[in-house]
Design a protein around this motif. Structure first.
Motif, PDB file in Angstrom:
ATOM      1  N   GLY A   1       4.629  -5.593   3.561  1.00 20.16           N
ATOM      2  CA  GLY A   1       4.699  -7.046   3.548  1.00 20.16           C
ATOM      3  C   GLY A   1       3.545  -7.753   2.886  1.00 20.16           C
ATOM      4  N   HIS A   2       2.645  -7.021   2.253  1.00 23.41           N
ATOM      5  CA  HIS A   2       1.558  -7.679   1.521  1.00 23.41           C
ATOM      6  C   HIS A   2       1.957  -7.903   0.064  1.00 23.41           C
ATOM      7  CE1 HIS A   2      -1.689  -8.189   4.406  1.00 23.41           C
ATOM      8  NE2 HIS A   2      -1.261  -7.069   4.978  1.00 23.41           N
ATOM      9  N   CYS A   3       1.176  -8.727  -0.625  1.00 22.70           N
ATOM     10  CA  CYS A   3       1.567  -9.222  -1.946  1.00 22.70           C
ATOM     11  C   CYS A   3       1.135  -8.318  -3.096  1.00 22.70           C
ATOM     12  CB  CYS A   3       1.001 -10.627  -2.159  1.00 22.70           C
ATOM     13  SG  CYS A   3       1.597 -11.816  -0.939  1.00 22.70           S
ATOM     14  N   GLY A   4       0.587  -7.147  -2.785  1.00 23.05           N
ATOM     15  CA  GLY A   4       0.171  -6.201  -3.810  1.00 23.05           C
ATOM     16  C   GLY A   4       0.083  -4.798  -3.236  1.00 23.05           C
ATOM     17  N   LEU A   5      -0.344  -3.861  -4.067  1.00 18.85           N
ATOM     18  CA  LEU A   5      -0.524  -2.484  -3.623  1.00 18.85           C
ATOM     19  C   LEU A   5      -1.666  -2.387  -2.625  1.00 18.85           C
ATOM     20  CD1 LEU A   5      -0.255  -0.362  -6.906  1.00 18.85           C
ATOM     21  CD2 LEU A   5       1.389  -0.475  -5.025  1.00 18.85           C
ATOM     22  N   LEU A   6      -1.502  -1.505  -1.661  1.00 21.54           N
ATOM     23  CA  LEU A   6      -2.562  -1.317  -0.678  1.00 21.54           C
ATOM     24  C   LEU A   6      -3.546  -0.237  -1.114  1.00 21.54           C
ATOM     25  CD1 LEU A   6      -0.764  -1.460   2.779  1.00 21.54           C
ATOM     26  CD2 LEU A   6      -1.936  -3.297   1.545  1.00 21.54           C
ATOM     27  N   LYS A   7      -4.790  -0.461  -0.751  1.00 18.90           N
ATOM     28  CA  LYS A   7      -5.830   0.552  -0.872  1.00 18.90           C
ATOM     29  C   LYS A   7      -6.548   0.560   0.469  1.00 18.90           C
ATOM     30  CE  LYS A   7      -9.722   2.001  -3.782  1.00 18.90           C
ATOM     31  NZ  LYS A   7     -10.542   1.642  -4.973  1.00 18.90           N
ATOM     32  N   GLY A   8      -6.266   1.564   1.274  1.00 16.44           N
ATOM     33  CA  GLY A   8      -6.745   1.526   2.649  1.00 16.44           C
ATOM     34  C   GLY A   8      -6.015   0.426   3.388  1.00 16.44           C
ATOM     35  N   SER A   9      -6.763  -0.440   4.033  1.00 18.24           N
ATOM     36  CA  SER A   9      -6.151  -1.536   4.783  1.00 18.24           C
ATOM     37  C   SER A   9      -6.159  -2.856   4.008  1.00 18.24           C
ATOM     38  CB  SER A   9      -6.886  -1.734   6.113  1.00 18.24           C
ATOM     39  OG  SER A   9      -8.255  -2.042   5.878  1.00 18.24           O
TER      40      SER A   9
END
Length: 321
Positions: A127-135
């Motif tokens: 549900g975030h607006c970009g790729l995740l890196k860690g949290s």
């Protein structure tokens, strides 16, 4: 003592008030959001946004016909995908509802302006607006994906793309992608000053886009900051934005005026879901005169400097103009 000038003289009748009115909202100022979903013959009212619907592609075309017939020049298309994953890959899938709806609307209504929302939040499993890196969100790794989303919308027939993710540098990445692939005529309407607002709640329900953990304050703007908004807008203008958006609208009219005074580009505002839902809730309780409150609200946005108003009230507002 006689008064030479009495301001009340120019308020004496409806005709006189109309003649001297300084600010006017017209249908041409409005953009109507559409929420498209998988399937066929789907028209389901969104409980948190009464009067707005989840629409399959065929029903989105019918809604777009109503918009054009009302004299509203544009729709802004959001989508709920068939599938979600860590990357949000359904966001650039040409078979996804947004791409299918864009193509169908443009085929049926070639003169209607179709604007597409470019983000990953509805399409990612987190549900975030970009790729995740860690949290956290990896800003730079997200840019190529956002550019790919914009390109897919352009291929489908969108007239304008509207990146809403608030990643640094995404306007430049999208402009470069569109220019390199033969879509230099596609405009970018950038969510340039997008605040981390509590007014977005109903939209996140409508788009099924609430983050699964944390929040978006690490990349959306702090509501306390005004000067930062001018910097954000300046960066997007430098990167190639054609229109800039201030979002939300009603609690940020001071920002709208500052942006309007500082920049020569057209300024849009997003009359967001929470603003809309509060009016609807109060009207349902008989506490306010809905048409008057809506038109006063939209007029305040226009008076503050907005050239374009994205609003869920658009179809009703045209009836009340």
């Amino acid at each position: 003592m006689s008064l030479v000038y009495r301001p009340r003289r120019l308020r004496a009748s409806a005709g006189i008030r109309t003649m001297v009115r300084e600010t006017a909202v017209t249908a041409a100022n409005l953009v109507y959001p559409l929420f498209v979903v998988p399937g066929a013959h789907v028209k389901k009212e969104i409980s948190s946004l009464p009067g707005n619907y989840h629409l399959s592609t065929d029903m989105a075309v019918e809604a777009a016909r109503e918009v054009e017939a009302a004299g509203i020049p544009a729709v802004l298309v959001f989508g709920l995908p068939d599938y979600k994953d860590e990357q949000g890959s359904s966001a650039w899938d040409m078979k996804s509802p947004v791409q299918q709806a864009i193509a169908a609307i443009k085929k049926a209504l070639p003169n209607l302006v179709v604007i597409s929302d470019v983000c990953l939040c509805q399409y990612t499993s987190h549900g975030h607006c970009g790729l995740l890196k860690g949290s956290g969100v990896d800003n730079d790794a997200s840019l190529p994906l956002l550019a790919e989303v914009a390109l897919s919308h352009a291929k489908a027939g969108a007239d304008m793309v509207a990146p809403s993710d608030m990643m640094d540098g995404r306007v430049a990445a999208i402009r470069d992608m569109l220019d390199r692939t033969g879509f230099s005529n596609i405009s970018i309407m950038s969510y340039a000053a997008k605040y981390a607002s509590a007014y977005y709640g109903p939209f996140r329900d409508a788009a099924h886009s609430a983050p699964q953990f944390g929040d978006r304050r690490a990349y959306q703007m702090d509501p306390a900051n005004a000067r930062e908004a001018l910097k954000e807008v300046a960066l997007d203008v430098e990167e190639g934005a054609d229109i800039v958006i201030v979002k939300p609208a009603l609690a940020y009219l001071d920002i709208v005026r500052q942006v309007k005074d500082e920049f020569l580009l057209p300024v849009a505002v997003y009359n967001v879901s929470g603003e809309y839902a509060m009016v609807k809730a109060a009207a349902a309780q008989g506490l306010i005169d809905e048409p008057r409150v809506v038109m006063e609200t939209l007029t305040s946005m226009k008076r503050a400097g907005a050239d374009i108003i994205i609003t869920y009230h658009a179809l009703d507002a045209v009836k009340w103009l």
